[in-house]
Motif scaffolding. Sequence first.
Motif, mmCIF file in Angstrom:
data_model
loop_
_atom_site.group_PDB
_atom_site.id
_atom_site.type_symbol
_atom_site.label_atom_id
_atom_site.label_comp_id
_atom_site.label_asym_id
_atom_site.label_seq_id
_atom_site.Cartn_x
_atom_site.Cartn_y
_atom_site.Cartn_z
ATOM 1 N N GLU A 86 7.973 3.312 -3.652
ATOM 2 C CA GLU A 86 6.927 2.438 -3.123
ATOM 3 C C GLU A 86 6.124 3.262 -2.428
ATOM 4 N N SER A 87 6.682 3.991 -1.410
ATOM 5 C CA SER A 87 5.659 4.867 -0.307
ATOM 6 C C SER A 87 4.849 5.973 -1.265
ATOM 7 N N GLN A 88 5.376 6.568 -2.251
ATOM 8 C CA GLN A 88 4.794 7.370 -3.153
ATOM 9 C C GLN A 88 3.446 6.681 -3.802
ATOM 10 N N ILE A 108 5.514 -6.057 -8.948
ATOM 11 C CA ILE A 108 4.257 -5.372 -8.701
ATOM 12 C C ILE A 108 3.487 -6.347 -8.067
ATOM 13 N N SER A 109 3.366 -7.596 -8.027
ATOM 14 C CA SER A 109 2.650 -8.590 -7.330
ATOM 15 C C SER A 109 3.078 -8.591 -5.764
ATOM 16 N N LEU A 158 -0.607 7.329 -3.597
ATOM 17 C CA LEU A 158 -1.579 7.639 -4.467
ATOM 18 C C LEU A 158 -2.614 6.633 -4.461
ATOM 19 N N ILE A 159 -2.551 5.559 -4.119
ATOM 20 C CA ILE A 159 -3.576 4.548 -4.108
ATOM 21 C C ILE A 159 -4.574 4.888 -3.044
ATOM 22 N N ASP A 197 12.635 -2.440 -13.468
ATOM 23 C CA ASP A 197 12.894 -2.375 -11.767
ATOM 24 C C ASP A 197 12.391 -1.034 -11.340
ATOM 25 N N LYS A 198 11.632 -0.450 -11.720
ATOM 26 C CA LYS A 198 10.977 0.686 -11.109
ATOM 27 C C LYS A 198 9.529 0.836 -11.252
ATOM 28 N N PHE A 199 9.000 1.596 -10.465
ATOM 29 C CA PHE A 199 7.441 1.834 -10.244
ATOM 30 C C PHE A 199 7.250 3.181 -11.285
ATOM 31 N N TYR A 200 6.325 3.224 -11.933
ATOM 32 C CA TYR A 200 5.687 4.467 -12.539
ATOM 33 C C TYR A 200 4.260 4.598 -12.239
ATOM 34 N N ALA A 201 3.559 5.747 -12.028
ATOM 35 C CA ALA A 201 2.625 6.095 -11.874
ATOM 36 C C ALA A 201 1.774 7.659 -12.197
#
Length: 363
Positions: A350-352, A38-39, A356-357, A318-322
């Motif tokens: 990562e693109s999604q 995430i960093s 969102l941000i 090793d996954k992004f959640y949001a």
Amino acid sequence: MKKLFAIPAACLLLATSCKKNDSDPSPKFSNERDAEKISAFFEKHARKKESFTIDISEGRIITTSKGTEINFSPGSIVTKDGEPVSGDVNITVLDIFEVQDMILNNKPTITVDGEQLISFGEIIVEAEQNGEALAMNGRGNNGIRVAFPIGIDDIGGGDGEQREIPLWEGQNVDVSLLQVSGYNHENQSTSVTQEFYSYPGLTWSEISGLGLATSNETSFLLDELGSWRNCDVLVNDPRPGTTVLCYLGQYFNNKTGTNYTGMEPSSVFFKLKGENTLIKLYDVIMNPATGKEGFLSYQNSFPEGSEGSFLAISAKDDKFYAQLKENVTVSPESGKNYFGLQFDMQEVSESQLLALINDMKNK
């Protein structure tokens, strides 16, 4: 001949066997690796410092890619010992006044006391010559004037009148504690005994001096190089305050708050509806019940009835959640001294996550 070939064959069989065994297990990504992941995402997409070269003997106005103008008067920069500087000086600038950059650069608009701020712009200006950091030569006619391309009309509520805007100094907070007092998932006092890191990014303390906001610009005299400055006004909502608790459950990375490596592996941001205000909930819920892992705000820092959007982000396995929760009204249940918000986060690319941000600026 058979003997001579038997040895290589055995070695080949052993090597093949070892290779197969090494590749069989699926990679295990520890929570520390998730923090690094995430960093790296935030570092990749954060707004970067911009560099300029000016002849300080003559002075100059520089303009960033975001449209911020910085007017350096002749002789406005000196050495750390106060000696005059001449010739070329290297200037670096990082200016932030959009919500998506506040998130990606971890620069929320919250005071050291937990009060919410409406931002007219955040900035840090640095100068050096031949590798030596330089200082300012006072303010006034010899000073450095900053002008953000954001004014009263952009913030909302513009009536054609100029407005004085308080100045704030950014405070880095990175505190390591062993015995920690806090609150649990029902906002009751509790404590833990562990190594614990508190890192909200920046909080802001009011300093002397005022900026001036017109319909489309906010300007002020810089008072120091190398420190974050902010032109902000307090939200000043008269309604009684409450505390917000955000539950990430199984998507909460338990290294958050205990293994600081840059950006925490889990985080929650709040944007006040229609305002240039971004709050980060960084205090970790302590001793939570299962499924109630997450964050809480400063105590009583959210006016009851506040409306806005919450964005929860996490890196785990090793996954992004949001998850983005829009048009949320902060209203505690009867008999409760807090407002609880449960998240059901989804895996995102990562693109999604970046989309969102970026979308938060429109909330």
